[in-house]
Design a protein around this motif. Structure first.
Motif, PDB file in Angstrom:
ATOM      1  N   SER A 181       9.969  -7.915   5.350  1.00  0.00           N
ATOM      2  CA  SER A 181      10.206  -9.077   6.219  1.00  0.00           C
ATOM      3  C   SER A 181       8.929  -9.640   6.810  1.00  0.00           C
ATOM      4  CB  SER A 181      11.167  -8.692   7.353  1.00  0.00           C
ATOM      5  OG  SER A 181      12.447  -8.403   6.835  1.00  0.00           O
ATOM      6  N   ALA A 182       7.805  -9.004   6.523  1.00  0.00           N
ATOM      7  CA  ALA A 182       6.516  -9.470   7.041  1.00  0.00           C
ATOM      8  C   ALA A 182       5.762 -10.273   5.987  1.00  0.00           C
ATOM      9  CB  ALA A 182       5.679  -8.281   7.503  1.00  0.00           C
ATOM     10  N   CYS A 183       6.521 -11.024   5.175  1.00  0.00           N
ATOM     11  CA  CYS A 183       5.949 -11.878   4.127  1.00  0.00           C
ATOM     12  C   CYS A 183       5.244 -11.081   3.035  1.00  0.00           C
ATOM     13  CB  CYS A 183       4.993 -12.920   4.714  1.00  0.00           C
ATOM     14  SG  CYS A 183       5.786 -14.040   5.892  1.00  0.00           S
ATOM     15  N   ILE A 184       5.662  -9.823   2.856  1.00  0.00           N
ATOM     16  CA  ILE A 184       5.150  -8.982   1.772  1.00  0.00           C
ATOM     17  C   ILE A 184       6.318  -8.716   0.832  1.00  0.00           C
ATOM     18  CG2 ILE A 184       4.092  -6.765   1.155  1.00  0.00           C
ATOM     19  CD1 ILE A 184       2.927  -6.696   3.995  1.00  0.00           C
ATOM     20  N   PRO A 185       6.269  -9.224  -0.407  1.00  0.00           N
ATOM     21  CA  PRO A 185       7.431  -9.171  -1.303  1.00  0.00           C
ATOM     22  C   PRO A 185       7.779  -7.779  -1.824  1.00  0.00           C
ATOM     23  CG  PRO A 185       5.546 -10.071  -2.462  1.00  0.00           C
ATOM     24  CD  PRO A 185       5.122  -9.932  -1.020  1.00  0.00           C
ATOM     25  N   LEU A 186       8.258  -6.934  -0.946  1.00  0.00           N
ATOM     26  CA  LEU A 186       8.769  -5.620  -1.327  1.00  0.00           C
ATOM     27  C   LEU A 186      10.277  -5.777  -1.511  1.00  0.00           C
ATOM     28  CD1 LEU A 186       7.537  -2.751  -1.634  1.00  0.00           C
ATOM     29  CD2 LEU A 186       8.327  -2.288   0.689  1.00  0.00           C
ATOM     30  N   PRO A 187      10.820  -5.470  -2.678  1.00  0.00           N
ATOM     31  CA  PRO A 187      12.212  -5.836  -2.986  1.00  0.00           C
ATOM     32  C   PRO A 187      13.271  -5.034  -2.227  1.00  0.00           C
ATOM     33  CG  PRO A 187      11.272  -4.551  -4.782  1.00  0.00           C
ATOM     34  CD  PRO A 187      10.150  -4.831  -3.829  1.00  0.00           C
ATOM     35  N   SER A 188      13.981  -5.740  -1.340  1.00  0.00           N
ATOM     36  CA  SER A 188      15.115  -5.100  -0.662  1.00  0.00           C
ATOM     37  C   SER A 188      16.216  -4.778  -1.664  1.00  0.00           C
ATOM     38  CB  SER A 188      15.662  -6.012   0.439  1.00  0.00           C
ATOM     39  OG  SER A 188      16.072  -7.262  -0.090  1.00  0.00           O
ATOM     40  N   GLU A 189      16.191  -5.452  -2.836  1.00  0.00           N
ATOM     41  CA  GLU A 189      17.169  -5.204  -3.885  1.00  0.00           C
ATOM     42  C   GLU A 189      16.998  -3.829  -4.530  1.00  0.00           C
ATOM     43  OE1 GLU A 189      15.185  -7.747  -3.655  1.00  0.00           O
ATOM     44  OE2 GLU A 189      16.265  -9.642  -3.796  1.00  0.00           O
ATOM     45  N   ILE A 190      15.907  -3.162  -4.214  1.00  0.00           N
ATOM     46  CA  ILE A 190      15.714  -1.766  -4.624  1.00  0.00           C
ATOM     47  C   ILE A 190      15.917  -0.847  -3.428  1.00  0.00           C
ATOM     48  CG2 ILE A 190      14.052  -0.062  -5.497  1.00  0.00           C
ATOM     49  CD1 ILE A 190      12.771  -2.265  -7.141  1.00  0.00           C
ATOM     50  N   ILE A 191      15.391  -1.258  -2.280  1.00  0.00           N
ATOM     51  CA  ILE A 191      15.449  -0.425  -1.077  1.00  0.00           C
ATOM     52  C   ILE A 191      16.884  -0.090  -0.692  1.00  0.00           C
ATOM     53  CG2 ILE A 191      14.893  -0.304   1.395  1.00  0.00           C
ATOM     54  CD1 ILE A 191      12.613  -2.370   0.780  1.00  0.00           C
ATOM     55  N   MET A 192      17.697  -1.104  -0.485  1.00  0.00           N
ATOM     56  CA  MET A 192      19.040  -0.883   0.039  1.00  0.00           C
ATOM     57  C   MET A 192      20.020  -0.288  -0.975  1.00  0.00           C
ATOM     58  SD  MET A 192      18.462  -1.458   3.130  1.00  0.00           S
ATOM     59  CE  MET A 192      20.111  -0.872   3.530  1.00  0.00           C
ATOM     60  N   PRO A 193      20.013  -0.719  -2.250  1.00  0.00           N
ATOM     61  CA  PRO A 193      20.903  -0.056  -3.205  1.00  0.00           C
ATOM     62  C   PRO A 193      20.602   1.435  -3.371  1.00  0.00           C
ATOM     63  CG  PRO A 193      20.301  -2.195  -4.053  1.00  0.00           C
ATOM     64  CD  PRO A 193      19.445  -1.951  -2.825  1.00  0.00           C
ATOM     65  N   PHE A 194      19.307   1.814  -3.327  1.00  0.00           N
ATOM     66  CA  PHE A 194      18.992   3.241  -3.410  1.00  0.00           C
ATOM     67  C   PHE A 194      19.519   3.967  -2.187  1.00  0.00           C
ATOM     68  CE2 PHE A 194      16.178   6.827  -2.344  1.00  0.00           C
ATOM     69  CZ  PHE A 194      16.517   7.665  -3.402  1.00  0.00           C
ATOM     70  N   ALA A 195      19.376   3.339  -1.016  1.00  0.00           N
ATOM     71  CA  ALA A 195      19.935   3.943   0.193  1.00  0.00           C
ATOM     72  C   ALA A 195      21.451   4.068   0.064  1.00  0.00           C
ATOM     73  CB  ALA A 195      19.577   3.092   1.415  1.00  0.00           C
ATOM     74  N   GLY A 196      22.083   3.059  -0.561  1.00  0.00           N
ATOM     75  CA  GLY A 196      23.523   3.122  -0.799  1.00  0.00           C
ATOM     76  C   GLY A 196      23.898   4.264  -1.728  1.00  0.00           C
ATOM     77  N   PHE A 197      23.059   4.514  -2.703  1.00  0.00           N
ATOM     78  CA  PHE A 197      23.267   5.656  -3.594  1.00  0.00           C
ATOM     79  C   PHE A 197      23.265   6.961  -2.803  1.00  0.00           C
ATOM     80  CE2 PHE A 197      20.741   8.887  -6.064  1.00  0.00           C
ATOM     81  CZ  PHE A 197      21.814   9.401  -6.775  1.00  0.00           C
ATOM     82  N   LEU A 198      22.356   7.059  -1.826  1.00  0.00           N
ATOM     83  CA  LEU A 198      22.316   8.258  -0.992  1.00  0.00           C
ATOM     84  C   LEU A 198      23.579   8.358  -0.123  1.00  0.00           C
ATOM     85  CD1 LEU A 198      18.561   8.334   0.135  1.00  0.00           C
ATOM     86  CD2 LEU A 198      19.662   9.556  -1.750  1.00  0.00           C
ATOM     87  N   VAL A 199      24.153   7.206   0.229  1.00  0.00           N
ATOM     88  CA  VAL A 199      25.420   7.209   0.961  1.00  0.00           C
ATOM     89  C   VAL A 199      26.509   7.828   0.082  1.00  0.00           C
ATOM     90  CG1 VAL A 199      27.246   5.763   1.962  1.00  0.00           C
ATOM     91  CG2 VAL A 199      24.840   5.227   2.414  1.00  0.00           C
ATOM     92  N   SER A 200      26.515   7.457  -1.194  1.00  0.00           N
ATOM     93  CA  SER A 200      27.529   7.985  -2.116  1.00  0.00           C
ATOM     94  C   SER A 200      27.406   9.498  -2.287  1.00  0.00           C
ATOM     95  CB  SER A 200      27.412   7.297  -3.479  1.00  0.00           C
ATOM     96  OG  SER A 200      26.252   7.726  -4.185  1.00  0.00           O
ATOM     97  N   LYS A 201      26.198  10.023  -2.029  1.00  0.00           N
ATOM     98  CA  LYS A 201      25.990  11.471  -2.116  1.00  0.00           C
ATOM     99  C   LYS A 201      26.264  12.171  -0.795  1.00  0.00           C
ATOM    100  CE  LYS A 201      22.410  12.990  -4.293  1.00  0.00           C
ATOM    101  NZ  LYS A 201      20.991  13.235  -4.651  1.00  0.00           N
ATOM    102  N   GLY A 202      26.597  11.403   0.236  1.00  0.00           N
ATOM    103  CA  GLY A 202      26.897  11.987   1.538  1.00  0.00           C
ATOM    104  C   GLY A 202      25.672  12.292   2.373  1.00  0.00           C
ATOM    105  N   GLU A 203      24.503  11.785   1.970  1.00  0.00           N
ATOM    106  CA  GLU A 203      23.263  12.079   2.694  1.00  0.00           C
ATOM    107  C   GLU A 203      22.996  11.083   3.819  1.00  0.00           C
ATOM    108  OE1 GLU A 203      19.955  12.595   0.062  1.00  0.00           O
ATOM    109  OE2 GLU A 203      21.112  13.792  -1.364  1.00  0.00           O
ATOM    110  N   MET A 204      23.629   9.923   3.758  1.00  0.00           N
ATOM    111  CA  MET A 204      23.471   8.892   4.782  1.00  0.00           C
ATOM    112  C   MET A 204      24.817   8.214   5.001  1.00  0.00           C
ATOM    113  SD  MET A 204      19.821   7.013   3.893  1.00  0.00           S
ATOM    114  CE  MET A 204      18.257   7.802   4.288  1.00  0.00           C
ATOM    115  N   SER A 205      24.883   7.338   6.014  1.00  0.00           N
ATOM    116  CA  SER A 205      26.101   6.557   6.239  1.00  0.00           C
ATOM    117  C   SER A 205      25.814   5.095   5.954  1.00  0.00           C
ATOM    118  CB  SER A 205      26.599   6.727   7.671  1.00  0.00           C
ATOM    119  OG  SER A 205      25.764   6.032   8.582  1.00  0.00           O
TER     120      SER A 205
END
Length: 203
Positions: free
Chosen positions: A33-57
């Motif tokens: 969000s600081a004008c540095i193009p780091l893809p949230s399309e990788i960040i959040m889906p991977f975090a969602g994958f960890l949700v599916s494993k029960g490691e996060m909510s």
């Protein structure tokens, strides 16, 4: 070459989240969000994958992502206000940015800033840079933060949910996001053509 670079970035993102957990999501989304193009399309889906494993909510990763977006957007906003604004006023004419254009942007953010930020936070590519023009237009800071958080929370929740549902196949989502990026780029080109034609018609 580009695919290898994206693979390296994805590996780094996975490492950061795996090591730092929710704090890693906050950090990565702040960078994005600081004008540095780091893809949230990788960040959040991977975090969602960890949700599916029960490691996060799902709620936890969405809140962490939205918080990171707010943190990263604030310095980008002030860079736009104190850096971008004077440069635009002094050298904007060389980039076809007139005083009338700046006044129009000020008026647009004053009247519709909430909607611009809210929707901008859910558009790939646009969301990375939207804080800067908000700063240039000197949008009300309180409203900027509130709608940055709300729009970002929805975006992060949706991406996290998609990653949770696809599980181990979360990386397959990148294909769909890349196609949507082309739509955004196409719309940007059309806007640029319209803007240049409008500028010369005014002259």
């Amino acid at each position: 070459m580009l695919e290898k670079f994206i693979a390296l970035v994805a590996a780094w993102i996975i490492s950061v989240i795996s090591t730092m957990g929710y704090g890693g999501i906050v950090l990565l989304m702040a960078i994005e969000s600081a004008c540095i193009p780091l893809p949230s399309e990788i960040i959040m889906p991977f975090a969602g994958f960890l949700v599916s494993k029960g490691e996060m909510s799902l709620l936890g990763i969405a809140l962490a992502g939205a918080l990171g977006c707010v943190i990263g957007s604030i310095p980008a906003y002030y860079v736009g206000m104190f850096g971008g604004r004077p440069l635009a006023e002094r050298y904007g004419k060389y980039l076809l940015i007139s005083k009338r254009d700046l006044d129009w942007a000020d008026n647009a953010f004053a009247k519709h800033g909430q909607l611009i930020i809210f929707l901008g936070r859910m558009l790939p590519g646009v969301r990375t840079f939207i804080a800067f023009p908000a700063g240039v237009a000197r949008m009300n800071m309180s409203k900027f933060i509130i709608y940055t958080f709300i729009g970002s929370f929805i975006w992060c929740w949706l991406l996290g949910y998609a990653g949770m549902k696809t599980g181990e196949h979360w990386e397959d989502l990148k294909v769909y996001f890349h196609e949507f990026h082309y739509v955004i780029i196409g719309a940007g080109i059309i806007f640029l053509i319209w803007y240049v034609r409008r500028h010369f018609k005014q002259d």
